[in-house]
Design a protein around this motif. Structure first.
Motif, PDB file in Angstrom:
ATOM      1  N   ILE A  21      -6.833   7.177   1.313  1.00 20.59           N
ATOM      2  CA  ILE A  21      -7.819   6.147   1.628  1.00 20.59           C
ATOM      3  C   ILE A  21      -7.455   4.918   0.816  1.00 20.59           C
ATOM      4  CG2 ILE A  21     -10.243   5.463   1.665  1.00 20.59           C
ATOM      5  CD1 ILE A  21     -11.025   8.380   1.799  1.00 20.59           C
ATOM      6  N   ILE A  22      -7.216   3.818   1.504  1.00 19.62           N
ATOM      7  CA  ILE A  22      -6.852   2.576   0.835  1.00 19.62           C
ATOM      8  C   ILE A  22      -7.888   1.515   1.163  1.00 19.62           C
ATOM      9  CG2 ILE A  22      -4.387   3.102   0.892  1.00 19.62           C
ATOM     10  CD1 ILE A  22      -4.125   1.134   3.241  1.00 19.62           C
ATOM     11  N   GLN A  23      -7.962   0.502   0.303  1.00 22.20           N
ATOM     12  CA  GLN A  23      -8.794  -0.664   0.592  1.00 22.20           C
ATOM     13  C   GLN A  23      -7.879  -1.767   1.119  1.00 22.20           C
ATOM     14  OE1 GLN A  23     -10.816  -2.396  -2.732  1.00 22.20           O
ATOM     15  NE2 GLN A  23     -12.083  -3.742  -1.480  1.00 22.20           N
ATOM     16  N   ILE A  24      -8.179  -2.243   2.319  1.00 20.43           N
ATOM     17  CA  ILE A  24      -7.370  -3.302   2.914  1.00 20.43           C
ATOM     18  C   ILE A  24      -7.632  -4.610   2.163  1.00 20.43           C
ATOM     19  CG2 ILE A  24      -6.873  -4.609   5.005  1.00 20.43           C
ATOM     20  CD1 ILE A  24      -6.016  -1.716   5.196  1.00 20.43           C
ATOM     21  N   PRO A  25      -6.591  -5.297   1.677  1.00 16.92           N
ATOM     22  CA  PRO A  25      -6.801  -6.540   0.920  1.00 16.92           C
ATOM     23  C   PRO A  25      -7.457  -7.626   1.773  1.00 16.92           C
ATOM     24  CG  PRO A  25      -4.546  -5.732   0.676  1.00 16.92           C
ATOM     25  CD  PRO A  25      -5.171  -4.934   1.764  1.00 16.92           C
ATOM     26  N   THR A  26      -8.185  -8.495   1.119  1.00 16.72           N
ATOM     27  CA  THR A  26      -8.738  -9.666   1.784  1.00 16.72           C
ATOM     28  C   THR A  26      -7.736 -10.816   1.689  1.00 16.72           C
ATOM     29  OG1 THR A  26      -9.830 -10.340  -0.260  1.00 16.72           O
ATOM     30  CG2 THR A  26     -11.113  -8.995   1.275  1.00 16.72           C
ATOM     31  N   GLY A  27      -7.983 -11.852   2.471  1.00 18.36           N
ATOM     32  CA  GLY A  27      -7.128 -13.043   2.415  1.00 18.36           C
ATOM     33  C   GLY A  27      -5.910 -12.994   3.310  1.00 18.36           C
ATOM     34  N   LEU A  28      -5.731 -11.899   4.054  1.00 23.28           N
ATOM     35  CA  LEU A  28      -4.606 -11.795   4.978  1.00 23.28           C
ATOM     36  C   LEU A  28      -5.032 -12.253   6.372  1.00 23.28           C
ATOM     37  CD1 LEU A  28      -3.139  -8.316   3.945  1.00 23.28           C
ATOM     38  CD2 LEU A  28      -2.361 -10.579   3.239  1.00 23.28           C
ATOM     39  N   LEU A  29      -4.108 -12.823   7.118  1.00 23.28           N
ATOM     40  CA  LEU A  29      -4.397 -13.309   8.465  1.00 23.28           C
ATOM     41  C   LEU A  29      -4.557 -12.160   9.436  1.00 23.28           C
ATOM     42  CD1 LEU A  29      -1.845 -16.291   8.678  1.00 23.28           C
ATOM     43  CD2 LEU A  29      -4.305 -16.409   8.174  1.00 23.28           C
ATOM     44  N   ASP A  30      -5.324 -12.393  10.492  1.00 27.75           N
ATOM     45  CA  ASP A  30      -5.433 -11.419  11.578  1.00 27.75           C
ATOM     46  C   ASP A  30      -4.064 -11.186  12.205  1.00 27.75           C
ATOM     47  OD1 ASP A  30      -8.105 -11.462  11.117  1.00 27.75           O
ATOM     48  OD2 ASP A  30      -8.701 -12.150  13.094  1.00 27.75           O
ATOM     49  N   GLY A  31      -3.925 -10.015  12.825  1.00 24.54           N
ATOM     50  CA  GLY A  31      -2.712  -9.765  13.596  1.00 24.54           C
ATOM     51  C   GLY A  31      -2.050  -8.454  13.238  1.00 24.54           C
ATOM     52  N   PRO A  32      -0.899  -8.200  13.864  1.00 28.62           N
ATOM     53  CA  PRO A  32      -0.191  -6.931  13.660  1.00 28.62           C
ATOM     54  C   PRO A  32       0.529  -6.875  12.313  1.00 28.62           C
ATOM     55  CG  PRO A  32       1.038  -8.333  15.169  1.00 28.62           C
ATOM     56  CD  PRO A  32      -0.257  -9.040  14.893  1.00 28.62           C
ATOM     57  N   TYR A  33       0.458  -5.723  11.687  1.00 28.12           N
ATOM     58  CA  TYR A  33       1.151  -5.445  10.426  1.00 28.12           C
ATOM     59  C   TYR A  33       1.779  -4.056  10.506  1.00 28.12           C
ATOM     60  CZ  TYR A  33      -1.136  -9.401   8.066  1.00 28.12           C
ATOM     61  OH  TYR A  33      -1.549 -10.662   7.702  1.00 28.12           O
ATOM     62  N   THR A  34       2.695  -3.804   9.602  1.00 28.84           N
ATOM     63  CA  THR A  34       3.219  -2.458   9.405  1.00 28.84           C
ATOM     64  C   THR A  34       2.677  -1.920   8.088  1.00 28.84           C
ATOM     65  OG1 THR A  34       5.261  -2.902  10.623  1.00 28.84           O
ATOM     66  CG2 THR A  34       5.286  -1.059   9.086  1.00 28.84           C
ATOM     67  N   LEU A  35       1.996  -0.781   8.141  1.00 31.56           N
ATOM     68  CA  LEU A  35       1.566  -0.095   6.931  1.00 31.56           C
ATOM     69  C   LEU A  35       2.727   0.783   6.485  1.00 31.56           C
ATOM     70  CD1 LEU A  35      -0.654   0.867   4.912  1.00 31.56           C
ATOM     71  CD2 LEU A  35      -1.156   2.676   6.563  1.00 31.56           C
ATOM     72  N   ARG A  36       3.233   0.546   5.296  1.00 31.17           N
ATOM     73  CA  ARG A  36       4.394   1.302   4.788  1.00 31.17           C
ATOM     74  C   ARG A  36       3.979   2.109   3.563  1.00 31.17           C
ATOM     75  NH1 ARG A  36       9.848  -1.799   4.550  1.00 31.17           N
ATOM     76  NH2 ARG A  36       9.624  -1.257   6.764  1.00 31.17           N
ATOM     77  N   ILE A  37       4.202   3.420   3.618  1.00 29.84           N
ATOM     78  CA  ILE A  37       3.922   4.326   2.511  1.00 29.84           C
ATOM     79  C   ILE A  37       5.256   4.834   1.983  1.00 29.84           C
ATOM     80  CG2 ILE A  37       2.758   6.444   1.790  1.00 29.84           C
ATOM     81  CD1 ILE A  37       0.950   6.077   4.308  1.00 29.84           C
ATOM     82  N   THR A  38       5.543   4.544   0.719  1.00 33.55           N
ATOM     83  CA  THR A  38       6.799   4.977   0.093  1.00 33.55           C
ATOM     84  C   THR A  38       6.469   5.857  -1.096  1.00 33.55           C
ATOM     85  OG1 THR A  38       7.925   2.944   0.773  1.00 33.55           O
ATOM     86  CG2 THR A  38       8.932   4.208  -1.008  1.00 33.55           C
ATOM     87  N   THR A  39       7.057   7.057  -1.150  1.00 29.96           N
ATOM     88  CA  THR A  39       6.693   8.029  -2.178  1.00 29.96           C
ATOM     89  C   THR A  39       7.869   8.932  -2.531  1.00 29.96           C
ATOM     90  OG1 THR A  39       5.137   9.784  -2.749  1.00 29.96           O
ATOM     91  CG2 THR A  39       5.850   9.677  -0.461  1.00 29.96           C
ATOM     92  N   GLN A  40       7.800   9.493  -3.723  1.00 35.07           N
ATOM     93  CA  GLN A  40       8.738  10.533  -4.154  1.00 35.07           C
ATOM     94  C   GLN A  40       8.049  11.896  -4.197  1.00 35.07           C
ATOM     95  OE1 GLN A  40       9.969   7.975  -7.643  1.00 35.07           O
ATOM     96  NE2 GLN A  40      11.929   9.002  -7.295  1.00 35.07           N
TER      97      GLN A  40
END
Length: 239
Positions: A197-216
């Motif tokens: 569960i993440i909190q989406i940051p404010t201040g970003l423009l509307d539109g398509p994004y890629t959510l990227r999860i990088t982990t070891q």
């Protein structure tokens, strides 16, 4: 050229009591932006200037968008789209805090015909495979990949836990222009292998994004030497 989708066998995390129950997880071929698609079109269409093709695609997209947002349903063959309203109308007044506009997309006839002829190739089983089963915007309750800045966003799947010392480890939001916003640790509200569960940051423009999860993180408890990455498409909607 024949269409081929490739996938890896993975345990079904929903049916934990059945160890033989498998699902097929797509092996991603990457992601394409509108610019990438235009470049591919230029390779196939000779005699057209790039700016002409770009203008035609931009105009096509604008007419579809304006038509939908003025009450038309649109059937391109590839998809069928229609607008609708969300939320209860209190006192006969539209309230942007409670009500929203949604555009619904369904597969069109052309796409369904191509799907029916698409070959599926099973690559076998893959250790520690990451995948997403479901997402949910905690503000709207929608599970269609839309996300509301400032609110929680739930990602359910397998091997999603963010961990490790590599500097690349983390959760990112990547815009169409490829600018990346890395979420600070405090915006990762829940960090479990089967659920983030993440909190989406404010201040970003509307539109398509890629959510990227990088982990070891590894389910075998042995930290991976090289981080693994999962990309998932989402759309930010400020309302």
């Amino acid at each position: 050229m024949a269409n081929v989708l490739k996938g890896w066998l993975a345990d079904n995390t929903v049916t934990t009591d059945n160890k033989d129950d498998k699902i097929l997880v797509l092996e991603s071929a990457g992601s394409l932006t509108e610019k990438d698609i235009l470049e591919r079109m230029m390779h196939e269409i000779t005699g057209l200037k790039e700016e002409t093709l770009n203008h035609a695609v931009t105009l096509y997209n604008r007419i579809i968008m304006e038509s939908l947002l003025n009450g038309y349903t649109v059937n391109t063959g590839l998809f069928y789209a229609s607008p609708s309203f969300q939320g209860v109308i209190d006192g006969g007044t539209w309230n942007k805090e409670k009500n929203s506009i949604k555009v619904n997309f369904q597969q069109g006839k052309t796409l369904r015909e191509e799907i029916a002829q698409t070959k599926v190739e099973i690559l076998g089983e893959k250790a520690d495979i990451m995948y997403v089963i479901e997402v949910e915007d905690k503000k709207t309750g929608l599970k269609d990949g839309t996300a509301s800045p400032g609110f929680g966003f739930v990602i359910k799947g397998r091997n999603l836990k963010v961990g490790g010392t590599d500097e690349a480890v983390g959760v990112y939001l990547i815009s169409e222009s490829q600018s990346a916003e890395k979420l600070p640790d405090y915006q990762i509200i829940k960090n479990m292998p089967s659920e983030l569960i993440i909190q989406i940051p404010t201040g970003l423009l509307d539109g398509p994004y890629t959510l990227r999860i990088t982990t070891q993180y590894s389910s075998s408890n042995a930290k991976l030497k090289v981080p693994k990455t999962l990309d998932y498409p989402l759309t930010l909607v400020n309302e």
